[in-house]
Design an enzyme around this catalytic site. Structure first.
Site, mmCIF file in Angstrom:
data_model
loop_
_atom_site.group_PDB
_atom_site.id
_atom_site.type_symbol
_atom_site.label_atom_id
_atom_site.label_comp_id
_atom_site.label_asym_id
_atom_site.label_seq_id
_atom_site.Cartn_x
_atom_site.Cartn_y
_atom_site.Cartn_z
ATOM 1 N N GLU A 1 0.857 -1.150 0.097
ATOM 2 C CA GLU A 1 -0.124 0.040 0.015
ATOM 3 C C GLU A 1 0.923 1.190 0.041
ATOM 4 O O GLU A 1 1.696 1.208 0.897
ATOM 5 C CB GLU A 1 -0.851 -0.077 1.253
ATOM 6 C CG GLU A 1 -1.927 0.988 1.498
ATOM 7 C CD GLU A 1 -2.638 1.313 2.445
ATOM 8 O OE1 GLU A 1 -2.628 0.208 3.602
ATOM 9 O OE2 GLU A 1 -3.386 2.133 2.748
ATOM 10 N N ARG B 1 5.662 -12.904 9.574
ATOM 11 C CA ARG B 1 6.418 -11.750 9.435
ATOM 12 C C ARG B 1 7.528 -11.531 10.094
ATOM 13 O O ARG B 1 7.724 -12.353 10.989
ATOM 14 C CB ARG B 1 5.381 -10.237 9.499
ATOM 15 C CG ARG B 1 5.087 -10.364 11.104
ATOM 16 C CD ARG B 1 3.999 -9.187 11.231
ATOM 17 N NE ARG B 1 4.422 -7.869 11.152
ATOM 18 C CZ ARG B 1 3.690 -6.939 9.989
ATOM 19 N NH1 ARG B 1 2.763 -7.491 9.584
ATOM 20 N NH2 ARG B 1 4.257 -5.880 9.876
ATOM 21 N N LYS C 1 4.771 0.784 9.041
ATOM 22 C CA LYS C 1 4.835 2.158 8.414
ATOM 23 C C LYS C 1 4.392 3.188 9.156
ATOM 24 O O LYS C 1 4.670 4.369 9.158
ATOM 25 C CB LYS C 1 4.284 1.918 7.050
ATOM 26 C CG LYS C 1 5.112 1.184 5.860
ATOM 27 C CD LYS C 1 4.388 1.290 4.508
ATOM 28 C CE LYS C 1 3.300 0.203 4.671
ATOM 29 N NZ LYS C 1 2.648 -0.098 3.324
#
Ligand code: ATP
Ligand code: MG
Length: 570
Positions: free
Chosen positions: A40, A269, A279
């Site tokens: 994104e 992850r 982020k």
């Protein structure tokens, strides 16, 4: 004697690669491996993304020519997304060494198709327009232990829903007034299936579609359908999405006319000690001025580590070494640094640099004389050649390499003691000159010409220490930024009193600026070049602040042996 050859052991595959091998063998994916990396564009990529990039693009390389990896921007939330991020993401993926070829896509390219799919679901009675507020929807969804409650609008007719949805698109409603929801199962034990929201009204300008839309799809809706439109075979994502998989599959099953049926698979992850990996949180560091920007060399962003001097090959090696698992884990930052050192050891040119200088005068070396010593540029790489390093009567050595009152086990220079100057000869400290406060300002030493080329002193004890040096008259004074880890806590997110208050764990000594004395060959340093300052660490000429003839150095990583520099306050 006969030599028996044993067949090579089959390489062990991680669980994702095993699944892919099975799918290829059974024909389940049509003999193709098509993956995607779907960021994104709401921030810069970080080391966690590197894991995903290496996996997705790596699989495409491994299965070439019957494979490809798409770079797809999941740009469904116009309020947080910016062109700056779109550009930085492409730069970072390329830097890591990967190429999407012609396969660059944007979820926003599919807005029209996604809209028609929504109409399809409405017509089938599988989606409805809900007039409830966000809060009412949240409450109606129930909890993990209690089922949801159906919305009073759940049984609207397909024709009414279609008309309302078309009016949503036409801009007749304000944000939050109406949403489109999937009509699945309010009693499902999986909260994601309790009529998830598919579309919301957002009167926002989109960086690609401009003002064409005021209706935007949710990630959970756009993502599987984008995968299917692109012919993705293996949609690899992180574990948080495991509970979204039934919704992913529901959409793939109920939308007609999709060109392919992708499968979602989840892996753990990357979490790294001393590192924030989100982020949103990294954006906070930038916005609050706690770092100099997204590419601050202390940031775990790919642009930050690049500027710090981490080689892309080291990041790829690291990602390979950590492998893939299905369980959450925390990886040691040390492991990443290990791979960075391995790679830098191979490629870095060596130079002599003194970060915290103390002057040495060789009293028996002729005044005005200069000699040039030939020193290899990289002992690990003969092809790197050698250079001429000047030596003269006055030198600088590291203040840490001298102790006026030595502790036991200190094998470097002490009053009356002897040490070897690397590649030169041995010196004996005859006199220590201090200032009014007792601080050492100069060491007066004699050198022994008979100890060149490693020859041992005759008639004196064995010399145990070897230190680096620079010729005072020839040294250049160069700004050096000593970077250290940004956080002092292994898990910065749980360091503060409140969960997520990571600023409490910021390392006040994460950046120390010093003026180093470096041998003159450094004047030729190009921007973005790797160096090893012998015995001190790996350094990188800052690509942004270095000028021809005027390099600025970032410390990439210390040497493993850990030579610590404690520069005195200026
Ligand atoms: P963040 O939480 O930092 O915003 P994200 O997952 O929201 O990360 P996306 O842009 O959605 O960011 O991520 C793109 C891809 O990168 C996704 O497929 C995601 O699963 C993957 N990814 C993100 N963070 C990690 C991580 N720490 N380890 C491995 N993969 C990751
Ligand atoms: Mg995200």
């Amino acid at each position: 004697m006969s030599v028996e050859s044993t067949p090579p052991a089959a390489p062990s595959l991680d669980f994702i690669r095993e699944i892919i091998a099975e799918d290829l063998a059974s024909g389940a994916c049509g003999g193709q491996v098509v993956t995607r990396f779907p960021p994104e564009p709401n921030g810069y990529l970080h080391l966690g993304h590197a894991k995903s990039i290496c996996l997705n693009f790596g699989l495409a390389q491994e299965h070439a020519p019957h494979a490809r990896c798409h770079l797809r921007f999941d740009d469904t939330n116009p309020t947080k997304e910016e062109v700056e991020y779109v550009e930085s993401i492409q730069e970072d993926v390329r830097w890591l060494g990967f190429d999407w070829g012609t396969h660059l896509y944007y979820a926003s390219d599919y807005f029209e198709k996604l809209y028609s799919f929504a109409l399809q679901l409405i017509d089938k009675g599988l989606a409805y327009v809900d007039d409830q507020s966000a809060e009412e929807i949240r409450q109606g969804r129930g909890t993990l232990t209690s089922p949801g409650v159906a919305s009073p609008y759940r049984d609207r007719s397909p024709s009414e829903n279609r008309a309302l949805f078309e009016r949503m698109r036409a801009g007749e409603f304000k944000e939050g007034e109406r949403v489109l929801r999937a009509r699945i199962d309010m009693g499902s034990p999986n909260m994601n299936l309790r009529d998830p929201v598919l579309y919301r009204v957002l009167h926002a300008h989109h960086h690609r579609t401009g003002d064409a839309w005021c209706l935007y799809p949710m990630y959970d809706y756009a993502h599987p359908l984008s995968d299917a439109l692109e012919g993705i075979t293996h949609s690899l994502c992180t574990l948080e999405f495991e509970h979204h998989r039934p919704l992913y599959d529901w959409l793939i099953e109920h939308v007609d006319g999709l060109p392919s049926r992708p499968k979602q698979r989840e892996f753990a992850r990357l979490n790294l000690t001393y590192t924030l990996m989100s982020k949103r949180k990294l954006l906070r560091l930038v916005r609050e001025g706690l770092v100099s920007g997204w590419n601050d060399p202390r940031m775990p962003t790919l642009s930050g580590i690049r500027r710090r001097g981490y080689p892309a090959a080291a990041v790829r090696q690291f990602c390979k070494a950590i492998g893939l698992t299905k369980y959450p884990s925390l990886t040691e930052l040390n492991l990443l640094e290990h791979h960075v050192r391995e790679e830098l050891n191979r490629i870095s040119r060596r130079v002599y640099a003194v970060l915290n200088p103390v002057r040495v005068v060789l009293t028996n070396y002729p005044e005005g004389q200069v000699e040039f010593l030939e020193i290899p540029n990289n002992p690990e790489d003969e092809g790197a050649g050698s250079r001429q390093v000047p030596l003269s009567r006055e030198l600088f050595i590291e203040a840490e390499d001298f102790m006026q009152h030595p502790v036991p086990g200190f094998h470097r220079l002490v009053p009356g003691g002897e040490v070897r100057l690397k590649y030169a000869f041995c010196i004996i400290c005859q006199e220590v000159i201090t200032d009014a406060n007792g601080a050492v300002v100069e060491l007066r030493c004699t050198y022994d010409d008979a100890t060149r080329r490693g020859a041992k002193p005759v008639g004196r004890p064995k010399v145990k220490g070897t230190i680096h040096w620079v010729s005072a008259a020839h040294a250049l004074e160069v700004p050096v930024r000593l970077y250290d880890r940004l956080f002092t806590a292994e898990e910065p997110e749980s360091a503060g009193e409140q969960e997520g208050d990571f600023t409490a764990a910021l390392n006040p000594a994460s950046l120390l600026e010093v003026s180093a004395r470096i041998e003159p060959s450094i004047a030729e340093a190009a921007p973005a070049a790797h160096y090893q300052f012998e015995r001190v660490g790996y350094f990188f000429t800052d690509p942004q602040d270095s000028r021809p003839g005027a390099p600025v150095f970032n410390r990439t990583v210390t040497l493993k042996e850990g030579f610590t520099i404690k520069p005195t306050a200026a």
